[in-house]
Design an enzyme around this catalytic site. Structure first.
Site, PDB file in Angstrom:
ATOM      1  N   ASN A 204      46.740  28.692 -35.040  1.00  0.00           N
ATOM      2  CA  ASN A 204      45.842  28.533 -33.895  1.00  0.00           C
ATOM      3  C   ASN A 204      45.404  27.092 -33.615  1.00  0.00           C
ATOM      4  O   ASN A 204      44.978  26.795 -32.504  1.00  0.00           O
ATOM      5  CB  ASN A 204      44.641  29.478 -34.008  1.00  0.00           C
ATOM      6  CG  ASN A 204      43.781  29.191 -35.207  1.00  0.00           C
ATOM      7  OD1 ASN A 204      44.239  28.600 -36.183  1.00  0.00           O
ATOM      8  ND2 ASN A 204      42.537  29.596 -35.151  1.00  0.00           N
TER       9      ASN A 204
ATOM     10  N   CYS B  14      38.572  30.780 -35.586  1.00  0.00           N
ATOM     11  CA  CYS B  14      37.823  31.474 -36.646  1.00  0.00           C
ATOM     12  C   CYS B  14      36.352  31.593 -36.348  1.00  0.00           C
ATOM     13  O   CYS B  14      35.697  32.496 -36.863  1.00  0.00           O
ATOM     14  CB  CYS B  14      38.041  30.743 -37.962  1.00  0.00           C
ATOM     15  SG  CYS B  14      37.853  28.976 -37.794  1.00  0.00           S
TER      16      CYS B  14
ATOM     17  N   GLU C  60      39.930  28.607 -46.255  1.00  0.00           N
ATOM     18  CA  GLU C  60      39.193  28.658 -44.992  1.00  0.00           C
ATOM     19  C   GLU C  60      39.664  29.912 -44.274  1.00  0.00           C
ATOM     20  O   GLU C  60      40.778  29.947 -43.743  1.00  0.00           O
ATOM     21  CB  GLU C  60      39.489  27.412 -44.147  1.00  0.00           C
ATOM     22  CG  GLU C  60      39.117  26.086 -44.803  1.00  0.00           C
ATOM     23  CD  GLU C  60      37.609  25.888 -44.916  1.00  0.00           C
ATOM     24  OE1 GLU C  60      36.845  26.591 -44.232  1.00  0.00           O
ATOM     25  OE2 GLU C  60      37.210  25.027 -45.716  1.00  0.00           O
TER      26      GLU C  60
HETATM   27  P1  NAP Z   1      47.767  34.114 -41.560  1.00  0.00           P
HETATM   28  O1  NAP Z   1      48.610  35.214 -41.083  1.00  0.00           O
HETATM   29  O2  NAP Z   1      46.930  34.348 -42.773  1.00  0.00           O
HETATM   30  O3  NAP Z   1      48.741  32.862 -41.785  1.00  0.00           O
HETATM   31  C1  NAP Z   1      48.250  31.601 -42.172  1.00  0.00           C
HETATM   32  C2  NAP Z   1      49.339  30.868 -42.933  1.00  0.00           C
HETATM   33  O4  NAP Z   1      49.578  31.546 -44.174  1.00  0.00           O
HETATM   34  C3  NAP Z   1      50.679  30.829 -42.201  1.00  0.00           C
HETATM   35  O5  NAP Z   1      51.320  29.600 -42.464  1.00  0.00           O
HETATM   36  C4  NAP Z   1      51.420  31.970 -42.878  1.00  0.00           C
HETATM   37  O6  NAP Z   1      52.818  31.884 -42.781  1.00  0.00           O
HETATM   38  C5  NAP Z   1      50.962  31.794 -44.309  1.00  0.00           C
HETATM   39  N1  NAP Z   1      51.191  32.936 -45.189  1.00  0.00           N
HETATM   40  C6  NAP Z   1      51.452  34.227 -44.851  1.00  0.00           C
HETATM   41  N2  NAP Z   1      51.655  34.966 -45.983  1.00  0.00           N
HETATM   42  C7  NAP Z   1      51.512  34.117 -47.036  1.00  0.00           C
HETATM   43  C8  NAP Z   1      51.610  34.259 -48.446  1.00  0.00           C
HETATM   44  N3  NAP Z   1      51.885  35.425 -49.017  1.00  0.00           N
HETATM   45  N4  NAP Z   1      51.401  33.178 -49.235  1.00  0.00           N
HETATM   46  C9  NAP Z   1      51.109  31.978 -48.688  1.00  0.00           C
HETATM   47  N5  NAP Z   1      51.030  31.772 -47.342  1.00  0.00           N
HETATM   48  C10 NAP Z   1      51.215  32.826 -46.533  1.00  0.00           C
HETATM   49  O7  NAP Z   1      46.761  33.605 -40.421  1.00  0.00           O
HETATM   50  P2  NAP Z   1      47.074  33.270 -38.887  1.00  0.00           P
HETATM   51  O8  NAP Z   1      47.343  34.539 -38.174  1.00  0.00           O
HETATM   52  O9  NAP Z   1      48.059  32.154 -38.784  1.00  0.00           O
HETATM   53  O10 NAP Z   1      45.656  32.688 -38.458  1.00  0.00           O
HETATM   54  C11 NAP Z   1      44.594  33.506 -38.135  1.00  0.00           C
HETATM   55  C12 NAP Z   1      43.562  33.594 -39.230  1.00  0.00           C
HETATM   56  O11 NAP Z   1      43.180  32.291 -39.657  1.00  0.00           O
HETATM   57  C13 NAP Z   1      42.279  34.244 -38.770  1.00  0.00           C
HETATM   58  O12 NAP Z   1      41.811  35.133 -39.745  1.00  0.00           O
HETATM   59  C14 NAP Z   1      41.330  33.065 -38.601  1.00  0.00           C
HETATM   60  O13 NAP Z   1      39.972  33.390 -38.684  1.00  0.00           O
HETATM   61  C15 NAP Z   1      41.774  32.189 -39.708  1.00  0.00           C
HETATM   62  N6  NAP Z   1      41.351  30.813 -39.473  1.00  0.00           N
HETATM   63  C16 NAP Z   1      40.335  30.292 -40.235  1.00  0.00           C
HETATM   64  C17 NAP Z   1      39.890  28.991 -39.995  1.00  0.00           C
HETATM   65  C18 NAP Z   1      38.814  28.375 -40.842  1.00  0.00           C
HETATM   66  O14 NAP Z   1      38.676  27.151 -40.830  1.00  0.00           O
HETATM   67  N7  NAP Z   1      38.022  29.146 -41.570  1.00  0.00           N
HETATM   68  C19 NAP Z   1      40.465  28.244 -38.978  1.00  0.00           C
HETATM   69  C20 NAP Z   1      41.490  28.811 -38.216  1.00  0.00           C
HETATM   70  C21 NAP Z   1      41.930  30.098 -38.476  1.00  0.00           C
HETATM   71  P3  NAP Z   1      53.599  32.616 -41.563  1.00  0.00           P
HETATM   72  O15 NAP Z   1      53.210  31.885 -40.348  1.00  0.00           O
HETATM   73  O16 NAP Z   1      54.994  32.447 -41.937  1.00  0.00           O
HETATM   74  O17 NAP Z   1      53.122  34.039 -41.563  1.00  0.00           O
END
Ligand code: NAP
Length: 479
Positions: free
Chosen positions: A157, A287, A253
């Site tokens: 995002n 987020c 995060e």
């Molecule tokens: P996500 O599905 O958890 O993916 C985040 C990253 O993790 C991607 O690079 C993903 O790879 C990777 N990943 C997936 N499975 C993994 C594993 N088993 N081991 C290590 N890495 C793995 O999250 P998203 O859909 O991209 O983002 C949305 C989420 O991020 C929401 O929950 C949002 O709240 C959170 N977020 C939090 C913050 C904060 O600062 N707190 C900021 C922004 C977003 P792939 O792309 O290949 O699946």
């Protein structure tokens, strides 16, 4: 092991200062038109191992702090020179409205500039050992040293700024990085590696591997040479990383179902305008996007009208149109999930005050009332353009409702009453409490991170540098 080198126009990864060809590639498509934007190399296990080994070698020959400062500063300037191209790329591969993508690039430049400054500020401290029994004749110095190899795993995002919140401080602190961007948005990360290469970052300090989190993320997290994992993404993946990381440091995060309080004395038109922008901007895919809005019962009806009007003024559609406020979700599957959550709420008695419909990957800015705490749109993270209004009778009840969540990233409170604002700041269980602005406010220099299921540790360059360094105690026995 010899990796095949790529031509620069080929799908490739960036490992040990070289562009490396891979047998397979990831296709990246324009999230609005579906047009093929590019192909990026898909990492195999050997690429991940080579990237970690290169980072390990680099971390053993650290750069001087001033050199790190110059490289980070120059990289920030180069992004500035290419700001519009970066913004277009973020809009195209991420579906983020151009105006938000431009803001992200501005913030990314800030993040990198702040990181450059932090490279000059790594201080340790002296420890008065002679103040301890048996310590006489000894001098103690607590140094701050880099952890070594940092694995940086980023979400889709904010494909530039959230990557920079990891890479910038990690390099500033003297570490070497293996970056795994989201598979949906890797092109921005490729451009970023090109920038660091041009800025003179020596081989091995930044390595790029692309491909699905499972298994590539798992390989990185389990690698014994990785000393710290910094992850931004969903709580489910965060939990998995924590479980697999063993004794490594982990910074997480994660998500939030961000709450905001609008008290009876608030400036209602201003609050409604701000909350609508931050509930629906970037299609609610951030987020700290506004999700739960607790409004004092005396003003709840008027506030709901104002917010629905503000939502109706937002322009929905093509992310590359500079007027667009709300673009598509990252995929149609995600938009269908959000639609199903709205339908489930409506079936349970919720009322749609505006929006509620989906076309392809677009979901209209949606405002709900009459929701219950156990509905998914309230108790889970929607990560889409959906907010709910819940009336409350007294401020203590509002604070209790905010805290009735597994998450705790940031919350917003609109009131003119200083005592209530301070009470909220003390009693709300979140990493950040924002008074007279929304849960979404973030300046890149501030400490940012959550409690409870929203994560562990803090970002913001100064705070991330602390996470990414260790204290090494040096004792001189002078007796
Ligand atoms: P996500 O599905 O958890 O993916 C985040 C990253 O993790 C991607 O690079 C993903 O790879 C990777 N990943 C997936 N499975 C993994 C594993 N088993 N081991 C290590 N890495 C793995 O999250 P998203 O859909 O991209 O983002 C949305 C989420 O991020 C929401 O929950 C949002 O709240 C959170 N977020 C939090 C913050 C904060 O600062 N707190 C900021 C922004 C977003 P792939 O792309 O290949 O699946």
């Amino acid at each position: 092991m010899a990796l095949a080198l790529a031509r620069t126009d080929e799908a490739s990864l960036y490992i040990d200062g070289r562009w490396v060809a891979t047998p397979r590639a990831v296709e990246v498509r324009h999230k609005w038109t579906g047009k093929l934007l590019g192909r990026v190399g898909l990492a195999e296990r050997e690429h991940v191992e080579a990237a970690v080994a290169a980072a390990q070698r680099a971390a053993r020959r650290p750069l001087d702090a001033y050199r790190r400062y110059v490289i980070l500063r120059d990289a920030a300037r180069m992004i500035e020179e290419q700001a519009e191209a970066f913004a277009r790329l973020i809009a195209q591969e991420g579906g983020k409205p151009l105006k938000d993508a431009r803001a992200e690039v501005e913030r990314g430049i800030q993040t990198l500039t702040l990181s450059a400054e932090e490279a000059k500020r790594l201080h340790g401290e002296t420890v008065p050992l002679d103040a301890a029994p048996g310590g006489a004749g000894r001098v103690g110095v607590a140094l701050r040293v880099p952890v070594g190899v940092v694995a940086a795993i980023a979400p889709f995002n904010f494909p530039l700024n959230l990557v920079l919140h990891k890479v910038g401080p990690a390099l500033a602190a003297g570490n070497a990085v293996v970056l795994k961007p989201a598979t949906a948005t890797p092109l921005t990360a490729v451009r970023l590696c090109e920038i660091f290469e041009r800025a003179g970052l020596p081989a091995g300090f930044l390595n790029l591997v692309v491909g699905p989190g499972d298994p590539i993320g798992d390989w990185l997290v389990e690698s014994p040479a990785v000393r710290l994992v910094t992850f931004t993404g969903s709580p489910a993946v965060g939990r998995r990383i924590q479980a697999r990381a063993g004794l490594k440091k982990v910074v997480l995060e994660l998500g939030n179902n961000s709450a905001n309080i609008v008290h009876a004395d608030a400036d209602l038109p201003r609050a409604a305008e701000l909350l609508a922008r931050k509930a629906y901007g970037s299609a609610g895919q951030f987020c700290v996007s506004v999700q739960r809005i607790y409004v004092h019962r005396d003003v709840a009806g008027r506030f709901a009208d104002l917010m629905a009007e503000a939502a109706a003024r937002l322009k929905v559609g093509d992310p590359e149109d500079p007027e667009t406020d709300v673009g598509p979700l990252i995929s149609e599957a995600e938009a269908r999930r959000v639609e199903a959550w709205i339908e489930e709420a409506v079936a349970g008695g919720a009322r749609v005050l505006c929006g509620g419909r989906r076309t392809g990957a677009l979901v209209e800015p949606t405002l709900l009332a009459g929701v219950r705490p156990d509905m998914k749109v309230v108790c889970q993270e929607v990560f889409g353009p959906v907010a709910s209004i819940v009336p409350y009778d007294d401020f203590d009840e509002a604070v209790r409702l905010v805290n009735d969540s597994p998450y705790g990233l940031q919350a917003g409170v609109f009131t003119r009453d200083l005592a209530l604002a301070w009470k909220a700041a003390l009693e709300i269980e979140c990493g950040g409490v924002i008074i007279n602005d929304t849960s979404s406010f973030r300046a890149d220099l501030m400490p940012y991170g959550g409690v409870k299921e929203s994560g562990v540790g803090r970002e913001g360059p100064r705070y991330a540098v602390e996470e990414m360094t260790e204290v090494r105690m040096v004792v001189f026995n002078l007796s």
